[in-house]
Design a protein around this motif. Structure first.
Motif, mmCIF file in Angstrom:
data_model
loop_
_atom_site.group_PDB
_atom_site.id
_atom_site.type_symbol
_atom_site.label_atom_id
_atom_site.label_comp_id
_atom_site.label_asym_id
_atom_site.label_seq_id
_atom_site.Cartn_x
_atom_site.Cartn_y
_atom_site.Cartn_z
ATOM 1 N N GLY A 1 8.991 142.808 -4.307
ATOM 2 C CA GLY A 1 8.300 143.273 -3.103
ATOM 3 C C GLY A 1 8.314 142.237 -1.995
ATOM 4 O O GLY A 1 8.518 142.575 -0.829
ATOM 5 N N ASP A 2 8.101 140.968 -2.356
ATOM 6 C CA ASP A 2 8.142 139.910 -1.349
ATOM 7 C C ASP A 2 9.530 139.797 -0.735
ATOM 8 O O ASP A 2 9.667 139.635 0.481
ATOM 9 C CB ASP A 2 7.736 138.560 -1.954
ATOM 10 N N ILE A 3 10.555 139.893 -1.566
ATOM 11 C CA ILE A 3 11.924 139.817 -1.042
ATOM 12 C C ILE A 3 12.183 140.989 -0.111
ATOM 13 O O ILE A 3 12.704 140.807 1.000
ATOM 14 C CB ILE A 3 12.950 139.769 -2.192
ATOM 15 N N ALA A 4 11.816 142.188 -0.541
ATOM 16 C CA ALA A 4 12.042 143.377 0.286
ATOM 17 C C ALA A 4 11.298 143.283 1.616
ATOM 18 O O ALA A 4 11.827 143.670 2.659
ATOM 19 C CB ALA A 4 11.606 144.632 -0.465
ATOM 20 N N ILE B 1 19.458 138.305 -0.525
ATOM 21 C CA ILE B 1 18.639 138.953 -1.555
ATOM 22 C C ILE B 1 19.031 138.454 -2.934
ATOM 23 O O ILE B 1 18.179 138.089 -3.749
ATOM 24 C CB ILE B 1 18.757 140.488 -1.469
ATOM 25 N N ARG B 2 20.314 138.409 -3.206
ATOM 26 C CA ARG B 2 20.797 137.954 -4.506
ATOM 27 C C ARG B 2 20.347 136.518 -4.784
ATOM 28 O O ARG B 2 19.885 136.185 -5.870
ATOM 29 C CB ARG B 2 22.318 138.072 -4.543
ATOM 30 N N SER B 3 20.468 135.659 -3.798
ATOM 31 C CA SER B 3 20.070 134.259 -3.960
ATOM 32 C C SER B 3 18.572 134.121 -4.194
ATOM 33 O O SER B 3 18.140 133.343 -5.055
ATOM 34 C CB SER B 3 20.466 133.452 -2.722
ATOM 35 N N LEU B 4 17.787 134.859 -3.447
ATOM 36 C CA LEU B 4 16.332 134.784 -3.622
ATOM 37 C C LEU B 4 15.898 135.342 -4.970
ATOM 38 O O LEU B 4 14.984 134.811 -5.597
ATOM 39 C CB LEU B 4 15.619 135.506 -2.481
#
Length: 79
Positions: free
Chosen positions: A53-56, A41-44
């Motif tokens: 929202g896309d990451i989640a 998550i941090r990297s993205l």
């Protein structure tokens, strides 16, 4: 009244979500951020290429695909 109209979730068509996950996988592999979900998550988030929202919504799929790509590459080396 349409229940989807009340819902603020926007779903991407299958092809677009697949392309998004593919881009996330490439970034996760490039940053070697496949150990933990928080690393991923941090990297993205640092790329600023993806919405929160896309990451989640897609981090689990991207992380699984990235890990599978690593396993596949290692198995190819071994054979």
């Amino acid at each position: 009244m349409d229940t989807n109209a009340q819902n603020n979730v926007i779903t991407l068509p299958l092809r677009e979500s697949s392309d998004l996950v593919d881009r996330m996988v490439a970034d996760l592999l490039r940053f070697e951020a496949t150990n933990t979900e928080s690393d991923a998550i941090r990297s993205l988030m640092c790329t600023r290429r993806y919405s929160y929202g896309d990451i989640a919504n897609f981090v689990d799929d991207a992380l699984a695909a990235a890990r599978q790509a690593i396993v596949t590459a290692e198995m190819a080396k071994a054979s």
